[in-house]
Design an enzyme around this catalytic site. Structure first.
Site, PDB file in Angstrom:
ATOM      1  N   GLY A 247       0.771  -1.246   0.000  1.00 24.95           N
ATOM      2  CA  GLY A 247       0.000   0.000   0.000  1.00 24.95           C
ATOM      3  C   GLY A 247       0.793   1.282   0.000  1.00 24.95           C
ATOM      4  CD  GLU A 283       0.681  -9.382   1.528  1.00 22.07           C
ATOM      5  OE1 GLU A 283      -0.214  -8.614   1.108  1.00 22.07           O
ATOM      6  OE2 GLU A 283       0.432 -10.464   2.060  1.00 22.07           O
ATOM      7  N   PRO A 284       4.897  -5.329  -0.634  1.00 21.69           N
ATOM      8  CG  PRO A 284       7.132  -4.681  -0.808  1.00 21.69           C
ATOM      9  CD  PRO A 284       6.246  -5.713  -0.178  1.00 21.69           C
ATOM     10  N   GLY A 285       4.054  -3.751  -3.694  1.00 25.29           N
ATOM     11  CA  GLY A 285       4.002  -3.922  -5.143  1.00 25.29           C
ATOM     12  C   GLY A 285       4.493  -2.650  -5.794  1.00 25.29           C
ATOM     13  NE  ARG A 322      -2.283   3.085 -11.348  1.00 25.71           N
ATOM     14  CZ  ARG A 322      -2.208   4.250 -10.751  1.00 25.71           C
ATOM     15  NH1 ARG A 322      -1.592   5.258 -11.330  1.00 25.71           N
ATOM     16  NH2 ARG A 322      -2.732   4.422  -9.552  1.00 25.71           N
ATOM     17  CE1 TYR A 326      -8.160   1.819 -10.023  1.00 24.26           C
ATOM     18  CE2 TYR A 326      -6.127   1.961 -11.283  1.00 24.26           C
ATOM     19  CZ  TYR A 326      -7.090   1.208 -10.647  1.00 24.26           C
ATOM     20  OH  TYR A 326      -6.976  -0.150 -10.629  1.00 24.26           O
ATOM     21  CB  CYS A 351     -13.398   3.867 -30.467  1.00 20.11           C
ATOM     22  SG  CYS A 351     -12.492   3.775 -31.997  1.00 20.11           S
ATOM     23  CE1 TYR A 380      -1.313  -3.537  -8.701  1.00 18.79           C
ATOM     24  CE2 TYR A 380      -0.217  -1.540  -7.932  1.00 18.79           C
ATOM     25  CZ  TYR A 380      -0.671  -2.829  -7.696  1.00 18.79           C
ATOM     26  OH  TYR A 380      -0.483  -3.403  -6.465  1.00 18.79           O
TER      27      TYR A 380
HETATM   28  N1  LLP Z   1      -1.210  -7.141  -0.809  1.00 15.69           N
HETATM   29  C1  LLP Z   1      -2.510  -7.287  -1.169  1.00 15.69           C
HETATM   30  C2  LLP Z   1      -3.320  -8.275  -0.460  1.00 15.69           C
HETATM   31  C3  LLP Z   1      -3.054  -6.495  -2.185  1.00 15.69           C
HETATM   32  O1  LLP Z   1      -4.333  -6.623  -2.532  1.00 15.69           O
HETATM   33  C4  LLP Z   1      -2.229  -5.547  -2.850  1.00 15.69           C
HETATM   34  C5  LLP Z   1      -2.760  -4.704  -3.937  1.00 15.69           C
HETATM   35  C6  LLP Z   1      -0.873  -5.450  -2.464  1.00 15.69           C
HETATM   36  C7  LLP Z   1      -0.406  -6.252  -1.428  1.00 15.69           C
HETATM   37  C8  LLP Z   1       0.098  -4.504  -3.102  1.00 15.69           C
HETATM   38  O2  LLP Z   1      -0.264  -3.196  -2.934  1.00 15.69           O
HETATM   39  P1  LLP Z   1       0.722  -1.993  -3.365  1.00 15.69           P
HETATM   40  O3  LLP Z   1       1.950  -2.077  -2.495  1.00 15.69           O
HETATM   41  O4  LLP Z   1       1.072  -2.214  -4.778  1.00 15.69           O
HETATM   42  O5  LLP Z   1      -0.073  -0.786  -3.144  1.00 15.69           O
HETATM   43  N2  LLP Z   1      -4.593  -1.343  -9.901  1.00 15.69           N
HETATM   44  C9  LLP Z   1      -4.520  -0.393  -8.830  1.00 15.69           C
HETATM   45  C10 LLP Z   1      -3.909  -0.992  -7.556  1.00 15.69           C
HETATM   46  C11 LLP Z   1      -4.630  -2.216  -7.047  1.00 15.69           C
HETATM   47  C12 LLP Z   1      -3.960  -2.810  -5.823  1.00 15.69           C
HETATM   48  C13 LLP Z   1      -4.551  -4.118  -5.473  1.00 15.69           C
HETATM   49  N3  LLP Z   1      -3.966  -4.760  -4.354  1.00 15.69           N
HETATM   50  C14 LLP Z   1      -3.741   0.834  -9.308  1.00 15.69           C
HETATM   51  O6  LLP Z   1      -3.316   0.872 -10.462  1.00 15.69           O
HETATM   52  O7  LLP Z   1      -3.576   1.783  -8.545  1.00 15.69           O
END
Ligand code: LLP
Length: 407
Positions: A247, A283-285, A322, A326, A351, A380
């Site tokens: 997050g 859990e960083p993405g 995105r 969003y 389109c 994403y």
């Molecule tokens: N852990 C869980 C259980 C999650 O559902 C997520 C993201 C993460 C970790 C990683 O979150 P992060 O560190 O990346 O914020 N498509 C959207 C974001 C959807 C995130 C879904 N879950 C966007 O483009 O902003």
């Protein structure tokens, strides 16, 4: 003649007014690969991973990369080599990680709708743990373990009812959201399933949302999680790990966004959880890969409208959704900087009127076939692309130093 270098960040810079990622000219990439193309800086990914790791001083968290942010196999390999585990949400992501060097003992399986096929696969492969999101799912995991005569560790994903103060479509920690088990039910589930013989419930996890820009929501959620853990301890449950989720927000627009530092985030985690002497999982993405990526795109044509000028580029909302989904605001740079400026509405060829990347935007004056980049598209981006309008997905390339690979 001395080259003029203007750095945007560590790995993106203009050298004599031409944009480079690391040591590679983006003009060169567009000559070698058909645009639109996603370009990722490997050094940026490595840097982000190391920054996160070294922000912790009292504990060594297991960093489980949230593969949903970008499932590119080379990115998974690179993070795996740095010691990352993975947070996966489908059998596809799980297989991708197993194939690309992530140890199964570092894989956490999250998600609200795991199918029985997916649960079976996870149990058979004896991954680190399954984070279940309902009592119903837990029952199913137990049934599957019984049939397979195997055990598995389980985390309960807690819904702490905290507003992450982010975009409503990426908020996941309020009772109205479908995610997690309401915090009020957690202790009774631990009690009900104590000594069941098949699953060992030994972790609590949270994930309250994505692109979070202030530490306050984290603080509120951590407080609740801490109280819950203390409560579990009183009832003599011991935890193997505490999963903090992801997050962490990133700066998309350096003129508008203000985000906490990663070391303050780490300090907050340590303050609330290190005294439990339990493994911390992250859990960083977005934090790991977001800033590493740009979309390199070519100008198809410039169209004069009644009261604005449309810059039509060859990347569309099918390649990068995105902004349409969003209303996210990504910076756009010309690959060749010019002194003369012009106002554009930067749009894709799809389109749909929502296929817009930027409105009312003053940038270098461009012409047909000139190149631009859309910044911070490493997370994403490609993973959310589609074939809408029967268009091709963008290719992806990794750049490190003077080299590029992985097309
Ligand atoms: N852990 C869980 C259980 C999650 O559902 C997520 C993201 C993460 C970790 C990683 O979150 P992060 O560190 O990346 O914020 N498509 C959207 C974001 C959807 C995130 C879904 N879950 C966007 O483009 O902003």
């Amino acid at each position: 003649m001395k080259k003029k270098i203007v750095k945007y960040n560590k790995f993106l810079s203009y050298e004599s007014d031409s944009l480079k990622m690391e040591e590679v000219s983006l003009v060169g990439i567009a000559k070698a690969i058909k645009t639109p193309v996603y370009c990722y800086s490997v050094s940026q990914i490595k840097y982000n991973f190391k920054e996160l790791k070294k922000s912790f001083s009292n504990c060594k968290p297991l960093i489980c990369y949230a593969v949903k942010a970008n499932f590119n196999k080379n990115i998974i390999k690179i993070l795996g080599q740095l010691g990352a585990g993975a947070d996966v949400v489908s059998i596809g992501e799980l297989k991708q990680c197993l194939k690309n060097g992530i140890s199964k003992k570092k894989i956490v399986f999250s998600g609200v709708g795991k199918t029985s096929e997916e649960i079976k696969f996870a149990v058979k492969n004896q991954i680190k743990q399954i984070n279940v999101e309902s009592e119903e799912e837990l029952q199913e995991v137990i049934e599957i373990c019984k049939k397979l005569k195997k055990k598995i560790d389980v985390g309960l994903r807690v819904n702490p009812n905290v507003d992450a103060q982010t975009h409503k479509k990426i908020s996941t920690g309020r009772f109205e959201d479908k995610f997690g088990i309401p915090q009020t039910k957690i202790v009774s589930i631990f009690q009900k399933f104590r000594n069941n013989g098949y699953v060992d419930i030994n972790c609590v996890s949270i994930h309250i949302g994505s692109q979070i820009r202030s530490l306050l929501p984290f603080k509120l959620a951590f407080k609740k999680l801490r109280n819950l853990i203390l409560n579990l301890q009183k009832k003599s449950f011991t935890l193997k790990s505490i999963d903090i989720g992801g997050g962490v927000g990133i700066v998309y627009n350096d003129k508008k966004d203000k985000i906490f530092t990663i070391s303050n985030y780490a300090k907050l985690i340590e303050k609330y959880f290190t005294d439990f002497k339990t493994q911390i999982i992250l859990e960083p993405g977005r934090f790991l890969v977001g800033e590493s990526g740009v979309i390199l795109s070519k100008v198809i044509r410039i169209k004069k409208g009644e009261n604005k000028t449309f810059l039509i580029i060859d990347a569309g909302m099918n390649n990068f959704i995105r902004p349409s989904l969003y209303s996210s605001d990504h910076q756009i740079f010309p690959v060749k900087n010019k002194k003369t400026k012009q106002k554009y509405e930067v749009v894709g060829p799809i389109c749909e009127s929502s296929d817009i990347f930027k409105k009312n935007f003053l940038m270098s004056e461009l012409k047909q076939n000139d190149l631009i980049v859309i910044l911070s598209t490493g997370a994403y981006g490609s993973c959310m692309s589609s074939r809408y309008n029967l268009r091709n997905e963008a290719k992806e390339v990794l750049i490190e130093g003077k080299n590029f690979f992985g097309i």
